[in-house]
Enzyme design. Structure first.
Site, PDB file in Angstrom:
ATOM      1  N   ASP A 497     -15.552  -5.023 -18.192  1.00 19.72           N
ATOM      2  CA  ASP A 497     -15.646  -5.374 -16.774  1.00 19.72           C
ATOM      3  C   ASP A 497     -14.254  -5.446 -16.164  1.00 19.72           C
ATOM      4  O   ASP A 497     -13.242  -5.572 -16.874  1.00 19.72           O
ATOM      5  CB  ASP A 497     -16.360  -6.730 -16.674  1.00 19.72           C
ATOM      6  CG  ASP A 497     -17.023  -6.963 -15.328  1.00 19.72           C
ATOM      7  OD1 ASP A 497     -16.767  -6.198 -14.383  1.00 19.72           O
ATOM      8  OD2 ASP A 497     -17.794  -7.941 -15.223  1.00 19.72           O
ATOM      9  N   ASP A 567     -23.922  -4.260  -8.940  1.00 19.37           N
ATOM     10  CA  ASP A 567     -24.486  -5.593  -9.160  1.00 19.37           C
ATOM     11  C   ASP A 567     -25.739  -5.798  -8.324  1.00 19.37           C
ATOM     12  O   ASP A 567     -26.412  -6.821  -8.456  1.00 19.37           O
ATOM     13  CB  ASP A 567     -23.454  -6.677  -8.796  1.00 19.37           C
ATOM     14  CG  ASP A 567     -22.482  -6.906  -9.932  1.00 19.37           C
ATOM     15  OD1 ASP A 567     -22.733  -6.412 -11.044  1.00 19.37           O
ATOM     16  OD2 ASP A 567     -21.464  -7.583  -9.703  1.00 19.37           O
TER      17      ASP A 567
HETATM   18  C1  DGJ Z   1     -19.396  -8.504 -12.650  1.00 23.32           C
HETATM   19  C2  DGJ Z   1     -20.386  -7.574 -13.277  1.00 23.32           C
HETATM   20  O1  DGJ Z   1     -20.647  -6.514 -12.419  1.00 23.32           O
HETATM   21  C3  DGJ Z   1     -21.644  -8.348 -13.646  1.00 23.32           C
HETATM   22  O2  DGJ Z   1     -22.594  -7.467 -14.195  1.00 23.32           O
HETATM   23  C4  DGJ Z   1     -21.302  -9.447 -14.604  1.00 23.32           C
HETATM   24  O3  DGJ Z   1     -20.873  -8.883 -15.815  1.00 23.32           O
HETATM   25  C5  DGJ Z   1     -20.234 -10.340 -14.015  1.00 23.32           C
HETATM   26  N1  DGJ Z   1     -19.095  -9.586 -13.561  1.00 23.32           N
HETATM   27  C6  DGJ Z   1     -19.777 -11.366 -15.023  1.00 23.32           C
HETATM   28  O4  DGJ Z   1     -18.755 -12.113 -14.553  1.00 23.32           O
END
Ligand code: DGJ
Length: 749
Positions: A497, A567
């Site tokens: 990430d 997301d």
């Molecule tokens: C951002 C990501 O896009 C999410 O899927 C998740 O992993 C969060 N970060 C966790 O902090």
């Protein structure tokens, strides 16, 4: 495929009676679909002659109109500027009379910025050499075997500045693709600063084009924008240090009226994960200059004698079959010539990720309970997301402290992974390796490792800073922590990430003269670590993520066969995100999960079946607490899992056709996947809004073999591909947010 020819043109210099002659060397790249042609003048100017649909083996240099008085490229021509500022150049330089957007600009030892790259020689090689720069471990780019592509490398020189630039052009044997990149070398007169080194310029005739870009924001990635070109410059770019959710490093120009099947498209995509620029300039002469490369804004690279600089690669796709043709070319190219993972052609495990299920609130027993239930339903891997390390119970601490939080996971990872494995499931883990929290052991020990400008306040985002990946010591340290974790248990997947953009871009480890290099050195540092990770753990399934699809770019695909697309897991919003993402990226790369309702972001409730059908087309998984969702939803999971297994190969290897466009008609969306041998096809249909008193929605199928008959499992009808394309099928459903899939099987020939 690549050849050199000589030609001569005759012209009158103004005021002179006598006919003058100019000898031109033509360099030409052809395959069955496209032609790309250039011409070198006697003085070494490299002109762009043609790019587009395959044309005949004729002399194309008439397109340059060099025989018109103003534009003659003769020595001491009093109209040299007329030539410089009007003719199409392959790699235009700043400061010598071409006032349109340049590709190349320097700052030399005398403080001068003009430069003048002229042709010296060229060579042709089979295949495609890797992009390399001394001291850089890995530059992502497409690859090809010797019999799959040919590469033309044109050496240009600026004698005054002592610089050499190698322009490389690869043509793929049977794809409408040219890739380009540039390598600059300082031959040794003194230090030079590169202020602008773009990867490609293509001049298109006329100005009657529409510009397509992919834009958005967090949770709204890859929204398609399409506008007619106007006089002057129009661009898409990133200044965030990542390719960004706001703008994908993609631009296409198409002829007006272009749709999914018809029209000409010239698409440009940069294999790069940092600041980029893609621009179209409609010039005073009513031509269109397009450029793409590293964003020159705040970029400056010191090139000492004998040092070299390699640009990222630009991918040029040409389609005369509209946007559908463009996308299928990108998909084929990326599937077979960019993604290099062990997993690229393998079926990915269906995963369940605990982020939306628990956020930070979990422990070993909670994760195990989710996994246990999931395994009964056929889910194949548990991914433990953010919150397992340091003392991370919220998002304001511990990034950089990659040690297991034993309050949540007693005894470390092994007991948990062993239990998960005993269920027959794989285990995956989340990292955010480029970051450090303000509140972390790592930041307290090494505040100098964050990207910063000493003496200035550091801007926080999610209470975190970005680590200085230009510093090998930082990378080594982080990598040591990652490998400690990866070696401590059976971890088969990593979600990498990256959750903030870069600010106060300065490095405590770079000398003053190299500070502006940090934007690019940071990206090279990320590539270095991803390269190490995927080399040392060749079977590891790496999924990239950046607050969703904030770094969904081709360079990331080189390392990871799949990227979390957004997301936003709401099925209806996802339709648009996945639609735009599919412009350049194959569905096999598109992370898509079924989540719980009401959707955590939007509060919208959609049927579980629809959520399944929308996620089905991506790299399928779940993002919910399977122990707590309604029993009737849970009962549907085995069916969804079976459906994914059944159709996965068809979707990931087949040709994709978009039959809807939510940006034009927001009532429905439909995609088709057709096997390469046209023996089967899957149609997915989502009705966003039902309509009263209207005929059922009719979809005209695409990509089928006109002469074969197809049996549709859902309708029970057998119809020819010709009929299915001409007359379509009626797919009307009752209700909003409802979906259905249709499977077509060709009768044996
Ligand atoms: C951002 C990501 O896009 C999410 O899927 C998740 O992993 C969060 N970060 C966790 O902090």
């Amino acid at each position: 495929m690549i050849r050199e020819e000589q030609t001569t043109i005759g012209f009158h210099v103004w005021g002179a009676e006598k006919l003058s002659e100019e000898k031109l060397t033509v360099l030409r790249l052809d395959n069955d679909g496209i032609t790309y042609a250039m011409a070198v003048t006697e003085e070494g100017y490299l002109l762009h002659v043609y790019y587009g649909k395959r044309c005949g083996d004729d002399d194309l240099t008439y397109l340059l109109h060099l025989d018109e008085g103003n534009y003659t490229p003769q020595h001491h021509n009093r109209e040299r500027m007329g030539f410089m500022d009007s003719r199409p150049f392959e790699y235009p330089c700043h400061g010598i009379g071409d006032f349109r957007e340049p590709c190349f600009m320097i700052l030399d030892g005398d403080g001068m910025s003009a430069c003048d790259l002229r042709y010296k020689n060229h060579r042709i090689v089979s295949g495609k050499p890797e992009l390399k720069q001394k001291g850089v471990s890995c530059i992502p780019a497409t690859f090809a075997k010797e019999d799959e592509a040919e590469t033309l490398i044109i050496t240009m020189e600026d004698e005054h500045a002592g610089l050499t630039a190698e322009l490389s052009y690869t043509i793929f044997r049977d794809r409408n693709v040219i890739t380009r990149a540039v390598k600059v070398y300082n031959r040794g007169y003194g230090d030079v600063r590169l202020q602008r080194v773009l990867s490609a310029c293509v001049e298109l005739p006329g100005m009657d084009y529409e510009m397509i870009t992919l834009n958005g924001n967090w949770a709204r990635e890859c929204a398609v924008s399409r506008v007619p070109l106007h006089a002057g410059k129009q661009l898409t770019d990133s200044l965030r240090g990542v390719s960004s959710a706001q703008h994908n490093p993609f631009m296409a120009l198409c002829t007006p009226g272009t749709d999914e099947e018809h029209g000409e498209v010239y698409a440009f995509h940069l294999v790069y994960s940092g600041n980029f620029l893609a621009e179209a300039e409609v010039t005073g002469g009513k031509q269109t200059r397009t450029v793409i490369g590293i964003n020159p804004y705040d970029f400056s690279w010191l090139l000492r004698p004998e040092e070299e600089f390699q640009t990222p690669e630009a991918v040029l796709v040409y389609s005369e079959e509209g946007l559908g043709g463009m996308s299928r070319t990108f998909h084929d190219l990326y599937r077979s010539h960019l993604i290099r993972s062990y997993w690229k052609d393998r079926e990915r495990p269906i995963l369940i990720n605990n982020w939306e299920a628990t956020y930070f609130n979990f422990d070993q027993d909670k994760l195990y309970a989710i996994a246990e239930e999931a395994s009964k339903l056929g889910i194949e891997m548990l991914v433990m997301d953010d919150g397992w390390f340091g003392c991370r119970n919220f998002d304001d601490n511990s990034l950089g402290d990659w040690v297991v939080n034993e309050e949540k996971l007693k005894g470390g990872l092994k007991p948990l992974t062993d239990r998960i494995n005993a269920l027959g499931m794989k285990f995956g883990i989340w990292f955010e390796p480029e970051m450090v929290s303000d509140n972390s052991e790592l930041y307290r020990a090494h505040p100098e490792w964050a990207i910063q400008i000493i003496g200035r306040d550091l801007t926080q985002a999610r209470a975190q800073y970005v680590l200085d990946y230009s510093n090998a010591e930082v990378r080594d340290y982080v990598y040591g922590m990652l490998t400690n974790i990866l070696n401590s248990a059976n971890i088969e997947y990593v979600k990498w990430d990256m959750n903030r953009a870069l600010t106060e871009v300065g490095s405590t480890s770079l000398p003053r003269k190299r500070q502006r290099e940090l934007w690019h050195r940071y990206v090279l540092g990320v590539y270095d670590l991803m390269n190490r990770l995927t080399t040392d753990y060749p079977k590891l399934l790496l999924e990239n993520c950046s607050s969703g699809g904030g770094r969904f770019d081709p360079a990331m695909l080189y390392f990871s066969p799949q990227i979390w697309a957004s997301d936003d897991t709401d099925a209806i919003e996802r339709l648009k995100i996945q639609y735009g993402t599919s412009y350049c990226y194959p569905v096999s790369a598109m992370g898509a999960h079924v989540s719980d309702c009401p959707n955590h972001l939007l509060g919208r409730t959609t049927p579980f079946d629809t959520r399944g059908d929308v996620a089905l087309v991506g790299t399928f998984g779940y993002e919910l607490d399977v122990t707590r969702i309604p029993a009737e939803d849970r009962a549907k999971i085995p069916g969804q899992v079976a459906k994914y297994h059944r159709f996965h190969k068809l979707m990931s290897d087949g040709d994709q056709y978009r039959l809807g466009n939510l940006f034009k008609d927001n009532t429905y969306d439909a995609w088709m996947f057709v096997a390469k041998d046209k023996s089967e096809a899957l149609l997915t249909y989502v009705q966003v809004l039902g309509k009263p008193s209207e005929p059922a929605k009719r979809l005209y199928l695409r990509g089928l073999d006109a002469d074969r008959k197809y049996f549709c499992e859902e309708t029970g009808q057998t119809l020819s591909g010709k009929t299915l394309a001409a007359c379509g099928i009626d797919v009307g459903l009752r209700g909003d947010f409802v979906s259905k899939t249709f499977y077509f099987k060709a009768e044996e020939a």
